[in-house]
Design an enzyme around this catalytic site. Structure first.
Site, mmCIF file in Angstrom:
data_model
loop_
_atom_site.group_PDB
_atom_site.id
_atom_site.type_symbol
_atom_site.label_atom_id
_atom_site.label_comp_id
_atom_site.label_asym_id
_atom_site.label_seq_id
_atom_site.Cartn_x
_atom_site.Cartn_y
_atom_site.Cartn_z
ATOM 1 N N LEU A 14 0.834 -1.209 0.000
ATOM 2 C CA LEU A 14 0.000 0.000 0.000
ATOM 3 C C LEU A 14 0.866 1.256 0.000
ATOM 4 O O LEU A 14 0.906 2.008 0.964
ATOM 5 C CB LEU A 14 -0.948 -0.006 1.204
ATOM 6 C CG LEU A 14 -2.132 -0.940 1.083
ATOM 7 C CD1 LEU A 14 -2.942 -0.955 2.376
ATOM 8 C CD2 LEU A 14 -3.020 -0.560 -0.083
ATOM 9 N N HIS A 15 1.557 1.477 -1.085
ATOM 10 C CA HIS A 15 2.371 2.685 -1.242
ATOM 11 C C HIS A 15 1.468 3.836 -1.682
ATOM 12 O O HIS A 15 0.257 3.674 -1.846
ATOM 13 C CB HIS A 15 3.506 2.433 -2.234
ATOM 14 C CG HIS A 15 3.028 1.999 -3.583
ATOM 15 N ND1 HIS A 15 2.656 2.892 -4.564
ATOM 16 C CD2 HIS A 15 2.841 0.765 -4.112
ATOM 17 C CE1 HIS A 15 2.283 2.227 -5.643
ATOM 18 N NE2 HIS A 15 2.386 0.930 -5.383
ATOM 19 N N ALA A 16 2.032 5.016 -1.888
ATOM 20 C CA ALA A 16 1.255 6.229 -2.150
ATOM 21 C C ALA A 16 0.349 6.124 -3.377
ATOM 22 O O ALA A 16 -0.830 6.491 -3.314
ATOM 23 C CB ALA A 16 2.180 7.430 -2.286
#
Length: 88
Positions: A14-16
């Site tokens: 769940l990166h940007a």
């Protein structure tokens, strides 16, 4: 309430960019949406909340929705996590 467990199968979890895509789609639904990982639950319509989960590739998250369009919301958001995060 409707919920579904999904596994983060993209390289970065769940990166940007993934969180932004999730939030953009989640905000299209009237239902309240939450994400759960590591025993923590956050608002699925908040990019800061999602990124604070620190969920990485291979980890399981739970998508929950409650409201008029909860089933559609969970299915669409699960599809995004399972299929569209890979391309980010």
């Amino acid at each position: 309430m409707t919920s579904k467990k999904v596994v983060l199968n993209n390289n970065d979890g769940l990166h940007a960019r993934a969180a932004a895509l999730f939030v953009r789609e989640a905000n299209k639904f009237a239902s309240d949406i939450n994400l759960e990982a590591h025993g923590d639950k956050v608002n699925g319509k908040s990019i800061i909340g999602i990124m604070s989960l620190g969920a990485f590739s291979g980890e399981e998250i739970v998508i929950e929705a409650e409201g008029a369009d909860e089933e559609e919301a969970v299915e669409k958001l699960a599809h995004i996590v399972e299929k569209e995060f890979i391309n980010l």
